[in-house]
Each structure stands twice: as structure tokens, then as C-alpha cells.
Design an enzyme around this catalytic site. Structure first.
Site, PDB file in Angstrom:
ATOM      1  N   TRP A  33      29.239  53.451  53.109  1.00 52.23           N
ATOM      2  CA  TRP A  33      29.312  54.923  53.151  1.00 52.23           C
ATOM      3  C   TRP A  33      30.702  55.401  52.729  1.00 52.23           C
ATOM      4  O   TRP A  33      31.687  54.672  52.864  1.00 52.23           O
ATOM      5  CB  TRP A  33      28.962  55.451  54.545  1.00 52.23           C
ATOM      6  CG  TRP A  33      29.897  55.009  55.650  1.00 52.23           C
ATOM      7  CD1 TRP A  33      29.797  53.891  56.410  1.00 52.23           C
ATOM      8  CD2 TRP A  33      31.091  55.682  56.101  1.00 52.23           C
ATOM      9  NE1 TRP A  33      30.841  53.807  57.297  1.00 52.23           N
ATOM     10  CE2 TRP A  33      31.653  54.897  57.138  1.00 52.23           C
ATOM     11  CE3 TRP A  33      31.742  56.864  55.740  1.00 52.23           C
ATOM     12  CZ2 TRP A  33      32.819  55.256  57.817  1.00 52.23           C
ATOM     13  CZ3 TRP A  33      32.911  57.214  56.413  1.00 52.23           C
ATOM     14  CH2 TRP A  33      33.440  56.420  57.430  1.00 52.23           C
ATOM     15  N   GLU A  76      44.592  56.823  62.619  1.00 52.24           N
ATOM     16  CA  GLU A  76      43.942  56.235  61.440  1.00 52.24           C
ATOM     17  C   GLU A  76      44.777  56.467  60.177  1.00 52.24           C
ATOM     18  O   GLU A  76      44.875  55.598  59.317  1.00 52.24           O
ATOM     19  CB  GLU A  76      42.548  56.849  61.236  1.00 52.24           C
ATOM     20  CG  GLU A  76      41.537  56.549  62.329  1.00 52.24           C
ATOM     21  CD  GLU A  76      40.957  55.131  62.244  1.00 52.24           C
ATOM     22  OE1 GLU A  76      41.268  54.408  61.287  1.00 52.24           O
ATOM     23  OE2 GLU A  76      40.202  54.768  63.160  1.00 52.24           O
ATOM     24  N   GLU A 116      39.203  50.807  56.204  1.00 52.75           N
ATOM     25  CA  GLU A 116      39.855  51.650  57.213  1.00 52.75           C
ATOM     26  C   GLU A 116      40.291  53.000  56.638  1.00 52.75           C
ATOM     27  O   GLU A 116      40.264  54.010  57.329  1.00 52.75           O
ATOM     28  CB  GLU A 116      41.087  50.924  57.790  1.00 52.75           C
ATOM     29  CG  GLU A 116      40.760  49.830  58.784  1.00 52.75           C
ATOM     30  CD  GLU A 116      40.275  50.383  60.120  1.00 52.75           C
ATOM     31  OE1 GLU A 116      40.548  51.555  60.420  1.00 52.75           O
ATOM     32  OE2 GLU A 116      39.618  49.639  60.855  1.00 52.75           O
ATOM     33  N   HIS A 119      38.375  56.168  57.302  1.00 52.30           N
ATOM     34  CA  HIS A 119      38.289  56.782  58.631  1.00 52.30           C
ATOM     35  C   HIS A 119      39.184  58.013  58.750  1.00 52.30           C
ATOM     36  O   HIS A 119      38.738  59.086  59.155  1.00 52.30           O
ATOM     37  CB  HIS A 119      38.650  55.768  59.727  1.00 52.30           C
ATOM     38  CG  HIS A 119      37.772  54.557  59.721  1.00 52.30           C
ATOM     39  ND1 HIS A 119      38.064  53.416  60.416  1.00 52.30           N
ATOM     40  CD2 HIS A 119      36.595  54.320  59.093  1.00 52.30           C
ATOM     41  CE1 HIS A 119      37.100  52.520  60.214  1.00 52.30           C
ATOM     42  NE2 HIS A 119      36.211  53.045  59.401  1.00 52.30           N
ATOM     43  N   GLU A 169      40.663  46.802  67.535  1.00 52.29           N
ATOM     44  CA  GLU A 169      39.435  47.221  66.851  1.00 52.29           C
ATOM     45  C   GLU A 169      38.366  47.579  67.873  1.00 52.29           C
ATOM     46  O   GLU A 169      37.625  48.539  67.691  1.00 52.29           O
ATOM     47  CB  GLU A 169      38.927  46.112  65.913  1.00 52.29           C
ATOM     48  CG  GLU A 169      39.830  45.825  64.725  1.00 52.29           C
ATOM     49  CD  GLU A 169      39.817  46.908  63.647  1.00 52.29           C
ATOM     50  OE1 GLU A 169      39.169  47.949  63.809  1.00 52.29           O
ATOM     51  OE2 GLU A 169      40.493  46.702  62.631  1.00 52.29           O
ATOM     52  N   THR A 172      39.300  50.972  69.408  1.00 45.96           N
ATOM     53  CA  THR A 172      38.961  52.125  68.556  1.00 45.96           C
ATOM     54  C   THR A 172      37.447  52.309  68.472  1.00 45.96           C
ATOM     55  O   THR A 172      36.965  53.431  68.385  1.00 45.96           O
ATOM     56  CB  THR A 172      39.548  52.006  67.132  1.00 45.96           C
ATOM     57  OG1 THR A 172      39.274  50.706  66.633  1.00 45.96           O
ATOM     58  CG2 THR A 172      41.033  52.242  67.110  1.00 45.96           C
ATOM     59  N   ASP A 201      32.067  50.737  61.930  1.00 46.89           N
ATOM     60  CA  ASP A 201      33.036  49.959  61.130  1.00 46.89           C
ATOM     61  C   ASP A 201      33.974  49.183  62.047  1.00 46.89           C
ATOM     62  O   ASP A 201      34.270  48.005  61.822  1.00 46.89           O
ATOM     63  CB  ASP A 201      33.918  50.900  60.288  1.00 46.89           C
ATOM     64  CG  ASP A 201      33.247  51.369  59.005  1.00 46.89           C
ATOM     65  OD1 ASP A 201      32.030  51.139  58.833  1.00 46.89           O
ATOM     66  OD2 ASP A 201      33.949  51.983  58.169  1.00 46.89           O
ATOM     67  N   GLU A 202      34.470  49.881  63.077  1.00 44.34           N
ATOM     68  CA  GLU A 202      35.434  49.239  63.989  1.00 44.34           C
ATOM     69  C   GLU A 202      34.794  48.027  64.662  1.00 44.34           C
ATOM     70  O   GLU A 202      35.460  47.008  64.878  1.00 44.34           O
ATOM     71  CB  GLU A 202      35.945  50.222  65.054  1.00 44.34           C
ATOM     72  CG  GLU A 202      36.433  51.569  64.548  1.00 44.34           C
ATOM     73  CD  GLU A 202      37.725  51.534  63.736  1.00 44.34           C
ATOM     74  OE1 GLU A 202      38.144  50.446  63.299  1.00 44.34           O
ATOM     75  OE2 GLU A 202      38.309  52.619  63.523  1.00 44.34           O
ATOM     76  N   HIS A 205      34.868  45.138  62.308  1.00 47.28           N
ATOM     77  CA  HIS A 205      36.240  44.605  62.203  1.00 47.28           C
ATOM     78  C   HIS A 205      36.610  43.799  63.443  1.00 47.28           C
ATOM     79  O   HIS A 205      37.251  42.754  63.356  1.00 47.28           O
ATOM     80  CB  HIS A 205      37.244  45.755  61.997  1.00 47.28           C
ATOM     81  CG  HIS A 205      37.020  46.513  60.719  1.00 47.28           C
ATOM     82  ND1 HIS A 205      37.606  47.726  60.452  1.00 47.28           N
ATOM     83  CD2 HIS A 205      36.255  46.227  59.631  1.00 47.28           C
ATOM     84  CE1 HIS A 205      37.216  48.150  59.251  1.00 47.28           C
ATOM     85  NE2 HIS A 205      36.401  47.261  58.746  1.00 47.28           N
TER      86      HIS A 205
HETATM   87 FE   LIG Z   1      39.976  49.644  62.846  1.00 49.29          FE
HETATM   88 FE   LIG Z   2      39.711  52.844  61.836  1.00 50.37          FE
END
Ligand SMILES: [Fe+2]
Ligand SMILES: [Fe+2]
Length: 334
Positions: A33, A76, A116, A119, A169, A172, A201-202, A205
Site C-alpha cells: 500500500w 516516524e 517505514e 508511515h 517495532e 509502535t 507494517d510494524e 518488522h
Molecule cells: Fe517501525
Molecule cells: Fe513506523
């Protein structure tokens, strides 16, 4: 401080698996995305309706909420600090061809950074369109935070850095997820979705970094344990530890932001403790054998730490007074 050869050897050995980690935990550019997918399409016909929707929905959110969202966004946006920090780790070689090929660790750092970067971009555009915050003040804070850098107590040690990134990670993931839930509860569908997708996403990660540590544990258990112990003993600091507003000294805004996050229940001491428990569990430190005496002691400390922290946490009060930030003006209070 130069690391002994074993650490470098381990980094070079694990490097062979990094391409596999990239495939498993990151998503190719063409498939992932982009911020625009979640924001009003300014090239579309209904862009004014979509912007108005954001602005209307934003009116329902409280003062502390805006403070936390701003600070999360600024955190971020300080991504240049994190990328340059990780690029500087022992074992990461960004200057091209080591052993005749691209260093896979530097590739990881670049690809992780690329993910990242979306974000801060997403949240920045949302905040800009919401009309609820003083963007110029927010922008100054971002520039200050990048100027101020951070010091997370890892040095150039990859073992300590991967403990830090595993921890952060997940932290967040939790905070973006909670902000998204609060937004959704107040009827902010667009913002709720944004935060939720970023949280996803976090999570990927987090899963990657904890795997790096798990792999290092297989190669160098005692040193990895000591690095984990050292990081937890020092406490994991937040990447926005030096946060300030214009006119303030370094780090002066951090505590007030952190208090707001605790009041909202977005990120609390109990979350910190639970993250530690999750890491202890995932790395199965209780089952680890053939440790040095020192590493055994470190393991015992880590096993007992959650309970110890929980006892202290119960005695800590969160200040109720809302600080007025330049980012969110007092007349923005509901
Ligand atoms: Fe992150
Ligand atoms: Fe992030």
C-alpha cells in the site's frame, strides 16, 4: 568500540539468510500500500467531500489524542536518524560490494526504511488535512528531533540494536493500533484504517527483528543474552526521547507527550512489561543451555524482570494535568 571478531563473524554468517528475511517479512514496492491509497484522492472528483469528511470526523477527537498522534507522526518522520544509525552498525556495509556482492544487511536497512517512510508520510498528510493542529509548529518539532538525533544505548553493536528494534517495532505496533481503535470509536473511519494498516507494517518488522535475534541466539547465545540483559537493564528508551517544541530545550516535550499517551492508554508501562515478556517467550530464554556463568545470571535477571517491574508499576501515578502544546492550541480543546 570495535567488536570482537565473533560478532562480525556471526553477522557475516547470518547475512546469507537476509535475502530470505526480506522476502518473508517485507513487501515489494509494486504490491504494498501507499499513503495515497488511504488518503483523499486529490485528482478525483470527490476530493472536497473526502477532505470535508476528514475535517468533520476530526472534531470528535480530544486534546490528548492530537498530542499523541502528532508525536507519533514526528517519531516516524525522524526516520533519517534511524536509518543512519542502523546503517552504522558493525557488520552492515553500505559501500557496495563485499565479497563480490551487495551486502544484504544494508539492503535490509534500505528496504525497511522504504517501508517505514510511508508511515510518517501518511500521518503527516492526514494531520495537514485535518486542520486540527498547528502544522508549522509540528514541522519545527520534526526538524528539531532530526537535528537532536537520539542515543539508544546500543552503540554500533548489532546484537543490542536488534534487541532495540524488536522491542520498538512491537511498541509502535501497539501504539498505532490503539490510536486507530480510539479513532474508530469516535467514528473516524479513515484515520482508524490508516493507523491499523501502519500497525500491520510494524508487526511484520517486529517479526523480522525478533527473528534476527533468535538466529543470533543460535550462533552466539551467551553474548546475545548479555546484550539483551544490558538493554533491558538500561531500559529501552523511546526514539523520540529528545522531543521538543520550538522555544524549548532538548527533550522538554517528551515527558508531557508520554503522560498523554499513558492517560489515553495508548502506550503504558504495562505494555512495556508485556513486550519484554513476549520477547523472553519468543526467544525461549528459559530453555537456553550452555550459557556462560555471566549469561546465566543475565538470563535469571531477565526472567524475573517482568514481575519486578509490575510491582513498581502499580505504585506509579500518571499526572492528570494536560500540558498545552504549541502543536495543538488550547482553543483546539473540546
Ligand atoms: Fe517501525
Ligand atoms: Fe513506523
Amino acid at each position: 568500540m570495535a567488536l570482537d571478531n565473533i560478532r562480525l563473524e556471526v553477522m557475516n554468517t547470518v547475512e546469507k539468510q537476509v535475502d530470505g528475511f526480506i522476502k518473508e517479512y517485507l513487501i515489494p514496492v509494486e504490491d504494498i500500500w501507499q499513503p495515497t491509497d488511504l488518503l483523499p484522492n486529490l485528482q478525483g472528483e470527490n476530493y472536497m467531500d473526502e477532505i470535508n469528511q476528514i475535517r468533520e470526523e476530526a472534531k470528535e477527537l480530544e486534546y490528548d489524542f492530537w498530542v499523541v498522534l502528532v508525536a507519533d507522526m514526528v517519531t516516524e518522520e525522524a526516520l533519517p536518524t534511524y536509518e543512519s544509525w542502523l546503517m552504522d552498525m558493525e557488520g552492515v556495509e553500505q559501500h557496495g560490494k563485499s565479497r563480490g556482492e551487495e551486502n544484504a544487511w544494508s539492503k535490509w536497512v534500505r528496504h525497511w526504511t522504504g517501508e517505514e517512510n510511508r508511515h510518517g508520510d501518511t500521518l503527516n498528510k492526514y494531520l495537514y488535512l485535518s486542520g486540527r493542529v498547528n502544522m508549522r509548529e509540528v514541522e519545527k518539532t520534526t526538524q528539531y528531533l532530526i537535528n537532536d538525533g537520539f542515543d539508544i544505548g546500543t552503540g554500533r553493536d548489532p546484537y543490542r540494536n536488534f534487541v532495540y528494534t524488536s522491542f520498538q517495532e512491537l511498541a509502535t505496533n501497539i501504539s498505532h493500533k490503539r490510536v486507530g481503535q480510539l479513532a474508530k470509536k469516535k467514528g473516524n473511519k479513515m484515520l482508524g484504517k490508516m493507523c491499523n494498516i501502519i500497525a500491520g507494517d510494524e508487526m511484520r518488522h517486529y517479526m523480522a527483528y525478533r527473528e534476527f535475534v533468535k538466529t543470533i541466539f543460535e550462533h552466539d547465545p551467551s553474548e546475545m543474552m548479555l546484550a539483551f540483559h544490558d538493554m533491558m537493564k538500561k531500559k529501552i528508551v523511546m526514539p523520540a526521547q529528545f522531543l521538543r517544541e520550538s522555544g524549548q530545550g532538548i527533550a522538554e516535550a517528551f515527558e508531557n507527550f508520554s503522560n498523554a499517551a499513558q492517560r489515553l492508554g495508548v502506550y503504558t508501562t504495562y505494555d512495556y512489561i508485556e513486550i519484554l515478556e513476549k520477547l523472553n517467550g519468543y526467544w525461549e530464554i528459559d530453555k537456553m543451555r550452555s550459557l556462560t556463568d555471566e549469561a546465566e545470571k543475565a538470563r535469571d535477571y531477565l526472567m524475573k524482570l517482568p514481575d519486578r517491574m509490575r510491582r513498581i508499576a502499580g505504585r506509579m501515578a500518571i499526572p492528570e494535568d494536560q500540558h498545552t502544546f504549541k502543536w495543538v492550541e488550547a482553543n483546539g480543546r473540546l
